[in-house]
Design a protein around this motif. Structure first.
Motif, PDB file in Angstrom:
ATOM      1  N   VAL A  12       0.892  -1.273   0.119  1.00 33.77           N
ATOM      2  CA  VAL A  12       0.041   0.031  -0.070  1.00 33.77           C
ATOM      3  C   VAL A  12       1.031   1.248  -0.001  1.00 33.77           C
ATOM      4  CG1 VAL A  12      -1.681   1.146   1.319  1.00 33.77           C
ATOM      5  CG2 VAL A  12      -1.875  -1.298   1.403  1.00 33.77           C
ATOM      6  N   PRO A  13       0.667   2.251  -0.761  1.00 35.84           N
ATOM      7  CA  PRO A  13       1.391   3.501  -0.973  1.00 35.84           C
ATOM      8  C   PRO A  13       1.586   4.023   0.567  1.00 35.84           C
ATOM      9  CG  PRO A  13      -0.270   3.565  -2.785  1.00 35.84           C
ATOM     10  CD  PRO A  13      -0.572   2.375  -1.806  1.00 35.84           C
ATOM     11  N   GLY A  14       3.072   4.134   0.903  1.00 31.13           N
ATOM     12  CA  GLY A  14       3.697   4.791   1.974  1.00 31.13           C
ATOM     13  C   GLY A  14       3.723   3.723   2.939  1.00 31.13           C
ATOM     14  N   LEU A  20       8.778  -4.027   4.441  1.00 31.71           N
ATOM     15  CA  LEU A  20      10.391  -4.169   4.720  1.00 31.71           C
ATOM     16  C   LEU A  20      10.643  -4.711   6.215  1.00 31.71           C
ATOM     17  CD1 LEU A  20      12.487  -1.758   2.902  1.00 31.71           C
ATOM     18  CD2 LEU A  20      12.727  -4.203   2.530  1.00 31.71           C
ATOM     19  N   ALA A  21      10.082  -3.893   7.073  1.00 29.11           N
ATOM     20  CA  ALA A  21      10.576  -4.286   8.602  1.00 29.11           C
ATOM     21  C   ALA A  21       9.899  -5.813   8.800  1.00 29.11           C
ATOM     22  CB  ALA A  21       9.889  -3.228   9.440  1.00 29.11           C
ATOM     23  N   HIS A  22       8.667  -5.952   8.473  1.00 32.90           N
ATOM     24  CA  HIS A  22       8.049  -7.094   8.880  1.00 32.90           C
ATOM     25  C   HIS A  22       9.031  -8.404   8.394  1.00 32.90           C
ATOM     26  CE1 HIS A  22       4.913  -5.874  11.015  1.00 32.90           C
ATOM     27  NE2 HIS A  22       4.277  -5.098   9.787  1.00 32.90           N
ATOM     28  N   LEU A  23       9.382  -8.087   6.851  1.00 34.81           N
ATOM     29  CA  LEU A  23      10.049  -9.188   6.195  1.00 34.81           C
ATOM     30  C   LEU A  23      11.356  -9.467   6.655  1.00 34.81           C
ATOM     31  CD1 LEU A  23       8.502  -8.737   2.822  1.00 34.81           C
ATOM     32  CD2 LEU A  23       8.181 -10.849   4.179  1.00 34.81           C
ATOM     33  N   THR A  24      12.035  -8.635   6.985  1.00 29.72           N
ATOM     34  CA  THR A  24      13.349  -8.642   7.654  1.00 29.72           C
ATOM     35  C   THR A  24      13.501  -8.862   9.205  1.00 29.72           C
ATOM     36  OG1 THR A  24      13.858  -6.215   7.691  1.00 29.72           O
ATOM     37  CG2 THR A  24      14.338  -7.155   5.797  1.00 29.72           C
ATOM     38  N   ASP A  44      14.588   1.623  -6.625  1.00 28.24           N
ATOM     39  CA  ASP A  44      14.171   3.078  -6.857  1.00 28.24           C
ATOM     40  C   ASP A  44      13.139   3.313  -8.027  1.00 28.24           C
ATOM     41  OD1 ASP A  44      15.832   4.188  -5.060  1.00 28.24           O
ATOM     42  OD2 ASP A  44      17.215   4.728  -6.166  1.00 28.24           O
ATOM     43  N   ASP A  45      13.143   2.225  -8.989  1.00 30.99           N
ATOM     44  CA  ASP A  45      12.422   2.094 -10.051  1.00 30.99           C
ATOM     45  C   ASP A  45      10.807   1.826  -9.582  1.00 30.99           C
ATOM     46  OD1 ASP A  45      14.823   2.627 -11.610  1.00 30.99           O
ATOM     47  OD2 ASP A  45      14.624   0.474 -12.145  1.00 30.99           O
ATOM     48  N   GLU A  46      10.777   1.075  -8.368  1.00 29.20           N
ATOM     49  CA  GLU A  46       9.233   0.600  -8.122  1.00 29.20           C
ATOM     50  C   GLU A  46       9.207   0.847  -6.467  1.00 29.20           C
ATOM     51  OE1 GLU A  46       7.627  -3.172  -9.560  1.00 29.20           O
ATOM     52  OE2 GLU A  46       9.752  -3.243 -10.898  1.00 29.20           O
ATOM     53  N   PRO A  47       9.080   2.059  -6.272  1.00 31.46           N
ATOM     54  CA  PRO A  47       8.973   2.634  -4.790  1.00 31.46           C
ATOM     55  C   PRO A  47       8.052   2.057  -3.837  1.00 31.46           C
ATOM     56  CG  PRO A  47       8.301   4.372  -6.354  1.00 31.46           C
ATOM     57  CD  PRO A  47       8.458   3.221  -7.192  1.00 31.46           C
ATOM     58  N   ASP A  48       7.002   1.338  -4.504  1.00 32.75           N
ATOM     59  CA  ASP A  48       5.970   0.855  -3.433  1.00 32.75           C
ATOM     60  C   ASP A  48       6.071  -0.690  -3.518  1.00 32.75           C
ATOM     61  OD1 ASP A  48       4.944   3.277  -2.706  1.00 32.75           O
ATOM     62  OD2 ASP A  48       3.770   3.329  -4.664  1.00 32.75           O
ATOM     63  N   THR A  49       7.347  -1.195  -3.879  1.00 33.77           N
ATOM     64  CA  THR A  49       7.431  -2.743  -4.028  1.00 33.77           C
ATOM     65  C   THR A  49       8.678  -3.084  -3.164  1.00 33.77           C
ATOM     66  OG1 THR A  49       6.648  -2.736  -6.484  1.00 33.77           O
ATOM     67  CG2 THR A  49       7.937  -4.617  -5.548  1.00 33.77           C
ATOM     68  N   VAL A  50       8.496  -4.439  -2.589  1.00 35.92           N
ATOM     69  CA  VAL A  50       9.475  -5.208  -2.061  1.00 35.92           C
ATOM     70  C   VAL A  50       9.720  -6.352  -2.554  1.00 35.92           C
ATOM     71  CG1 VAL A  50       9.978  -6.293   0.329  1.00 35.92           C
ATOM     72  CG2 VAL A  50       8.481  -4.252   0.411  1.00 35.92           C
ATOM     73  N   PHE A  51      11.067  -6.485  -2.835  1.00 37.41           N
ATOM     74  CA  PHE A  51      11.445  -7.809  -3.517  1.00 37.41           C
ATOM     75  C   PHE A  51      12.114  -8.751  -2.469  1.00 37.41           C
ATOM     76  CE2 PHE A  51      11.406  -5.554  -7.761  1.00 37.41           C
ATOM     77  CZ  PHE A  51      11.609  -4.152  -7.351  1.00 37.41           C
ATOM     78  N   VAL A  52      12.052 -10.039  -2.860  1.00 41.59           N
ATOM     79  CA  VAL A  52      12.394 -11.044  -2.142  1.00 41.59           C
ATOM     80  C   VAL A  52      13.203 -12.144  -2.934  1.00 41.59           C
ATOM     81  CG1 VAL A  52      11.548 -12.881  -0.558  1.00 41.59           C
ATOM     82  CG2 VAL A  52      10.598 -10.888  -0.570  1.00 41.59           C
TER      83      VAL A  52
ATOM     84  N   PHE B  89      13.977  -9.182 -12.437  1.00 38.21           N
ATOM     85  CA  PHE B  89      13.988  -7.931 -11.981  1.00 38.21           C
ATOM     86  C   PHE B  89      15.170  -7.687 -11.047  1.00 38.21           C
ATOM     87  CE2 PHE B  89      10.990 -10.613  -9.696  1.00 38.21           C
ATOM     88  CZ  PHE B  89      11.776 -10.879  -8.557  1.00 38.21           C
ATOM     89  N   ARG B  90      15.485  -6.438 -10.745  1.00 42.22           N
ATOM     90  CA  ARG B  90      16.955  -6.116 -10.009  1.00 42.22           C
ATOM     91  C   ARG B  90      16.576  -5.257  -8.677  1.00 42.22           C
ATOM     92  NH1 ARG B  90      20.998  -4.466 -14.719  1.00 42.22           N
ATOM     93  NH2 ARG B  90      20.854  -6.319 -16.062  1.00 42.22           N
ATOM     94  N   PHE B  91      17.269  -5.538  -7.604  1.00 41.02           N
ATOM     95  CA  PHE B  91      16.901  -4.604  -6.632  1.00 41.02           C
ATOM     96  C   PHE B  91      18.452  -4.709  -5.697  1.00 41.02           C
ATOM     97  CE2 PHE B  91      16.527  -8.189  -3.291  1.00 41.02           C
ATOM     98  CZ  PHE B  91      16.040  -9.372  -4.069  1.00 41.02           C
ATOM     99  N   HIS B  92      18.111  -3.821  -4.663  1.00 41.63           N
ATOM    100  CA  HIS B  92      19.261  -3.591  -3.682  1.00 41.63           C
ATOM    101  C   HIS B  92      18.604  -4.317  -2.427  1.00 41.63           C
ATOM    102  CE1 HIS B  92      21.533  -0.890  -6.154  1.00 41.63           C
ATOM    103  NE2 HIS B  92      20.576  -0.283  -6.492  1.00 41.63           N
ATOM    104  N   VAL B  93      19.515  -5.071  -1.755  1.00 41.42           N
ATOM    105  CA  VAL B  93      19.047  -6.031  -0.633  1.00 41.42           C
ATOM    106  C   VAL B  93      19.312  -5.111   0.609  1.00 41.42           C
ATOM    107  CG1 VAL B  93      19.853  -7.786   0.963  1.00 41.42           C
ATOM    108  CG2 VAL B  93      19.959  -8.224  -1.645  1.00 41.42           C
ATOM    109  N   VAL B  94      18.189  -5.105   1.417  1.00 39.25           N
ATOM    110  CA  VAL B  94      18.182  -4.311   2.613  1.00 39.25           C
ATOM    111  C   VAL B  94      18.636  -4.969   3.793  1.00 39.25           C
ATOM    112  CG1 VAL B  94      16.609  -2.664   3.965  1.00 39.25           C
ATOM    113  CG2 VAL B  94      16.760  -2.361   1.438  1.00 39.25           C
TER     114      VAL B  94
END
Lengths: 100, 100
Positions: A12-14, A20-24, A44-52, B89-94
């Motif tokens: 959800v935006p914002g 991220l905090a939950h997943l890490t 930076d290209d997808e500011p509302d997405t978390v990658f795993v 996709f590409r991303f930076h690991v946090v």
């Protein structure tokens, strides 16, 4: 056979950093369940997405982990801040150029 | 900051295993260039696709690796058997729940 689960989770935006905090958050149950790597990040290209990127000892280990109380707690915490947009893929690792 | 490059490579029908062989051939130049992990695999759901998860010390390390003769050789060998279909996709690991 090592199993890879690679995905994108829309927030959800914002709420990306909260997701991220939950997943890490440190989760010792994952290693015990056969998780070999679990890298979480942003772009930076997808500011509302978390990658795993997840690597598991087997597809069964991954599937079984979803029933763990510790994993269910993360899912429950994340659900209200997920946008419903998902991506990614799953595969079985065959080899690596870093290893013989 | 660890950089993740995750992708799918479509192979010309019948050439997936040949593409796999090119991508998994031992390549010591990758580690020297800052490659932390490079897992290559397959999925029954997409029989003409090769899947790759790469982790690098930085996005620059990944970018620089593309100019290495050893990497250029793999690209040249793979090109004729690529279908032209790509994903990923590409991303930076946090962070990671496996580590504090």
């Amino acid at each position: 056979m090592t199993f890879a689960n690679v995905g994108t989770l829309g927030a959800v935006p914002g709420k990306r950093d909260e997701l991220l905090a939950h997943l890490t958050a440190r989760n010792t149950a994952l290693q015990q369940a056969g998780c070999l790597a679990y890298e979480v990040g942003v772009s930076d290209d997808e500011p509302d997405t978390v990658f795993v990127v997840e690597l598991w000892e087997s597809a069964d280990a991954h599937q079984s982990s979803l029933a763990l109380p510790e994993v269910q707690a993360v899912i429950a915490a994340a659900r209200p801040i997920l946008s419903g947009t998902y991506g990614g893929f799953r595969f079985h690792v065959v080899g690596s150029p870093l290893k013989d």
